[in-house]
Design a protein around this motif. Sequence first.
Motif, PDB file in Angstrom:
ATOM      1  N   SER A 480      -2.761   6.539   9.875  1.00  9.91           N
ATOM      2  CA  SER A 480      -2.031   6.461   8.696  1.00  9.91           C
ATOM      3  C   SER A 480      -1.234   8.127   7.726  1.00  9.91           C
ATOM      4  CB  SER A 480      -3.473   6.533   6.839  1.00  9.91           C
ATOM      5  OG  SER A 480      -2.816   6.834   5.868  1.00  9.91           O
ATOM      6  N   LEU A 481      -0.485   8.634   7.507  1.00 11.59           N
ATOM      7  CA  LEU A 481       0.597   9.453   7.018  1.00 11.59           C
ATOM      8  C   LEU A 481      -0.448  10.352   6.143  1.00 11.59           C
ATOM      9  CD1 LEU A 481       3.934   8.894   7.682  1.00 11.59           C
ATOM     10  CD2 LEU A 481       2.602   9.759   9.623  1.00 11.59           C
ATOM     11  N   LEU A 482      -1.067   9.087   5.330  1.00 12.97           N
ATOM     12  CA  LEU A 482      -1.326   9.312   3.754  1.00 12.97           C
ATOM     13  C   LEU A 482      -2.850  10.298   4.067  1.00 12.97           C
ATOM     14  CD1 LEU A 482       0.095   7.295   1.474  1.00 12.97           C
ATOM     15  CD2 LEU A 482       0.929   9.191   2.900  1.00 12.97           C
ATOM     16  N   SER A 483      -3.385  11.046   3.161  1.00 19.51           N
ATOM     17  CA  SER A 483      -5.469  11.192   2.285  1.00 19.51           C
ATOM     18  C   SER A 483      -5.415  10.157   2.061  1.00 19.51           C
ATOM     19  CB  SER A 483      -4.919  12.431   2.306  1.00 19.51           C
ATOM     20  OG  SER A 483      -4.378  12.443   0.785  1.00 19.51           O
ATOM     21  N   PRO A 484      -6.649   9.985   2.043  1.00 20.99           N
ATOM     22  CA  PRO A 484      -7.589   8.957   1.512  1.00 20.99           C
ATOM     23  C   PRO A 484      -7.024   8.913   0.085  1.00 20.99           C
ATOM     24  CG  PRO A 484      -9.687   9.968   2.805  1.00 20.99           C
ATOM     25  CD  PRO A 484      -7.326  10.721   3.136  1.00 20.99           C
ATOM     26  N   LEU A 487      -3.373   7.703  -0.202  1.00 20.45           N
ATOM     27  CA  LEU A 487      -3.537   6.442  -0.253  1.00 20.45           C
ATOM     28  C   LEU A 487      -4.006   5.493  -1.437  1.00 20.45           C
ATOM     29  CD1 LEU A 487      -5.267   6.087   3.225  1.00 20.45           C
ATOM     30  CD2 LEU A 487      -3.058   5.053   3.002  1.00 20.45           C
ATOM     31  N   GLU A 488      -4.509   5.914  -2.512  1.00 26.15           N
ATOM     32  CA  GLU A 488      -5.126   5.452  -3.772  1.00 26.15           C
ATOM     33  C   GLU A 488      -4.099   5.820  -4.408  1.00 26.15           C
ATOM     34  OE1 GLU A 488      -9.877   6.083  -4.034  1.00 26.15           O
ATOM     35  OE2 GLU A 488      -8.786   7.703  -4.414  1.00 26.15           O
ATOM     36  N   VAL A 542      -1.296  -0.718   1.896  1.00 25.68           N
ATOM     37  CA  VAL A 542      -1.536  -1.309   1.393  1.00 25.68           C
ATOM     38  C   VAL A 542      -0.445  -2.842   1.289  1.00 25.68           C
ATOM     39  CG1 VAL A 542      -0.397  -1.811  -1.987  1.00 25.68           C
ATOM     40  CG2 VAL A 542      -0.431   0.131  -0.459  1.00 25.68           C
ATOM     41  N   GLU A 543      -1.803  -3.843   1.013  1.00 28.55           N
ATOM     42  CA  GLU A 543      -1.544  -5.743   0.864  1.00 28.55           C
ATOM     43  C   GLU A 543      -0.674  -5.942   0.012  1.00 28.55           C
ATOM     44  OE1 GLU A 543      -3.028  -7.544   2.881  1.00 28.55           O
ATOM     45  OE2 GLU A 543      -5.542  -6.703   4.285  1.00 28.55           O
ATOM     46  N   ARG A 544       0.040  -6.779   0.435  1.00 32.24           N
ATOM     47  CA  ARG A 544       1.335  -7.090  -0.240  1.00 32.24           C
ATOM     48  C   ARG A 544       0.555  -8.133  -1.359  1.00 32.24           C
ATOM     49  NH1 ARG A 544       4.488 -10.828   4.323  1.00 32.24           N
ATOM     50  NH2 ARG A 544       2.717 -12.578   3.995  1.00 32.24           N
TER      51      ARG A 544
END
Length: 548
Positions: A480-484, A487-488, A542-544
């Motif tokens: 993941s490029l993103l922090s937790p 991601l939220e 993200v889950e579609r």
Amino acid sequence: MDREAQIMRGRGAFRVQAWTDAFEALAAAEAERPLDTADLELLAEAADMLGRSDDAVVLLRRAYTAHAEAGSVGRALRCAYWLCKLLAWGGEFAHSGAWLARAKRLALAEPDCPEYAYVGLLEAELHFRAGEFAQMLKVAHRLPDGRDGTDPDLVASTTMTRGLALVNNGDITAGLAELDDAMVAVAEGTVSARCTGMIYCAVIGACQDLQELRRAKEWSEALAKWCAAQPDFTGVYRGLCRVHRATLLQLGGAWPDAVREARLACTQLTAGYGEGAAGGAFYELAELHRLRGEYADSERAYLDTLNHGWDAQPGLALLWLARGRKDKATAAIRRVLAETTEPLRRARLLPAAVEIMLANVTDGPGEAAAVADELQGIAGDHGAAALRAMAGQAAGAVRLAEGAAQEALPPLREAGRLWRELEVPYEAARVRVLVGLACRALDDEGSAALELDAARQLFEQLGAGPDLARVQRLTGTAPSLLSPRELEVVELISLGSSNHAIATKLFLSEKTVARHVSNIFGKLGVTSRTAAAAYAFAHGIVERDTTA
């Protein structure tokens, strides 16, 4: 070089299928003084093979007129056949119909000549184009066998047409036998180059429609060798050949090569004549972009597909599903299924319908189960290995969604075996994911890990970004490029939440949320919330199914 020498040079180049040299030499002789009718026909065919369709149309008109005036009815009808086909490829259907009517009138002067069958071939093609398959078969049955004649093109074209008519009327075995017979004539080298290209395209296309992938691959390999032997071949049928080749390369896992062939086909088929088939080229390109996660490029190619008169389904519905537009995808696949009645055409849609309906389940997989059962019935009726693989894959996915993991495994394992035998790695990998999930549901985590890792490796090799991201997410290995916290935030962005709503949900200030959004845009290389959501769906961040 004097005129006679140019003509001799042109004829010699034509014999060895050096189309550019043949065209240039004969055109130079024609510029000095009109060619005789036989050489005019050679010049027309060379122009056709080079994709110089405007020139070919003019030359064929002249050849037809010369033959008709000389009383050579059979040779005139042969010219009319190729002229009508060229005009139809250019979308000039009224013009093509007018020339067919003229040819019919001429044919009445000599109804017993073998070339009268060329008129029947054109009539059968009109019925084929209109979906009037019963009428097409009646015309095909009236066509003379022609095997005692001296026109190999007529014999091979008649055999091909009869095969297509039988196939489209449900007599698959007899139809394929006729198509194979036409291909034998091609392989023997007895038919003209333009007839060779036409028959290759028609037979390979029919095999793909029937999911006869082994046959399609065999003939496609022969076609590739034939095309390689004449690099000047750039006409309409070359473009069609590229479309079929792109499809088979995609199935075989050679996606970069498939993209190259699809792009070349788009270029060739939009260069004038061939517009009627260009939609198929754009559809193949769109599919490849979708599978690689290049969603913006895919959407543009689907739009080009529609603009060229082709239906972009089921691929466009699957693109909408991948981008989280589940309701839109479901409505589209239901609409196209309602419009499609022919079983083999429905079979092309049903696997996508199962996938879309399972992703949009609200009250159990009942609708998807009915679709999977229909696919199973079609596969049982027709028996092609690819159809059986598709049916097993769909049945296994439905059983898994119903919570019957043990019952899902037999059809999934059989589907995986068939896809591997057919050398279709992408579908084989997708089946392995389902097998892995079934094993996980049965608490066999060791087997699940092996299946998912095998699928991951295949997706990596193929460049199937969205599928790779999903497997990585399933195995907890997704980078993941993103922090937790980011991601939220991106998950809420994908739901359409505003900065104010995100701030409320996560107990943050709007200023902090704005900073997170800016960081997300920078890390993902996007400039809008829509693009960020699309990226998140495409790459498994993200889950579609989190989007309604």
